[in-house]
Design an enzyme around this catalytic site. Sequence first.
Site, short mmCIF file in Angstrom:
data_model
loop_
_atom_site.label_atom_id
_atom_site.label_comp_id
_atom_site.label_asym_id
_atom_site.label_seq_id
_atom_site.Cartn_x
_atom_site.Cartn_y
_atom_site.Cartn_z
N MET A 81 0.84 -1.20 0.00
CA MET A 81 0.00 0.00 0.00
C MET A 81 0.87 1.24 0.00
SD MET A 81 -2.83 -1.02 2.79
CE MET A 81 -2.22 -2.55 3.46
N CYS A 82 0.43 2.24 -0.72
CA CYS A 82 1.12 3.53 -0.75
C CYS A 82 0.53 4.39 0.35
CB CYS A 82 0.94 4.18 -2.13
SG CYS A 82 1.96 5.63 -2.34
N LEU A 83 1.12 4.33 1.53
CA LEU A 83 0.60 5.03 2.69
C LEU A 83 1.77 5.54 3.51
CD1 LEU A 83 -2.18 5.61 3.99
CD2 LEU A 83 -1.94 3.47 5.24
#
Length: 173
Positions: A81-83
């Site tokens: 995830m791009c977080l």
Amino acid sequence: MKHLARILKELEECNTEQDSSGITLSLKPENLTRLIGSIAGPLGTPYEGGSFQIHIALPGAYPYEPPRMKHPNISSQSGAMCLDILKDQWSPAVRLKTALLSVQALLAAPELSDPQDALVARQTFIDTARSWTKNFARVSSLGVGEKVKRLVEMGFADDLVRTSLAAIGGDEG
């Protein structure tokens, strides 16, 4: 594990408040550094009514390093995830529940201008998300026989389906 007391406290805290947050957390019994987080699809989004499992791996330096969280519907390559909270914005003060709430917020307000996966971003977001939630993340009231039938119709081998469903308690989500 060095920080087992913190992990157990976080588990208790998260699961005590699951009614209000829609988030649960459980340890994988065979490995105390592996957890399963579950988040409810946010209301008013295409994910509403879904339940999404997040696979969590705690590094040896947890809580000083962020947990690694993966979900098969996030990146088509790695499940990552791009977080920012799971990367450069991590702090030991951040709890697993906070990280899972951030993932839930990402479902409610995706960052389509900075996608993790350009292939997924090009698809019609709302229709795809709604369809995936309906087909793969709904809490099912189907019996095991109906689940087996549906999964076999999708091309999976009957014996593999039955073994897999038995291993996860019949929850194909």
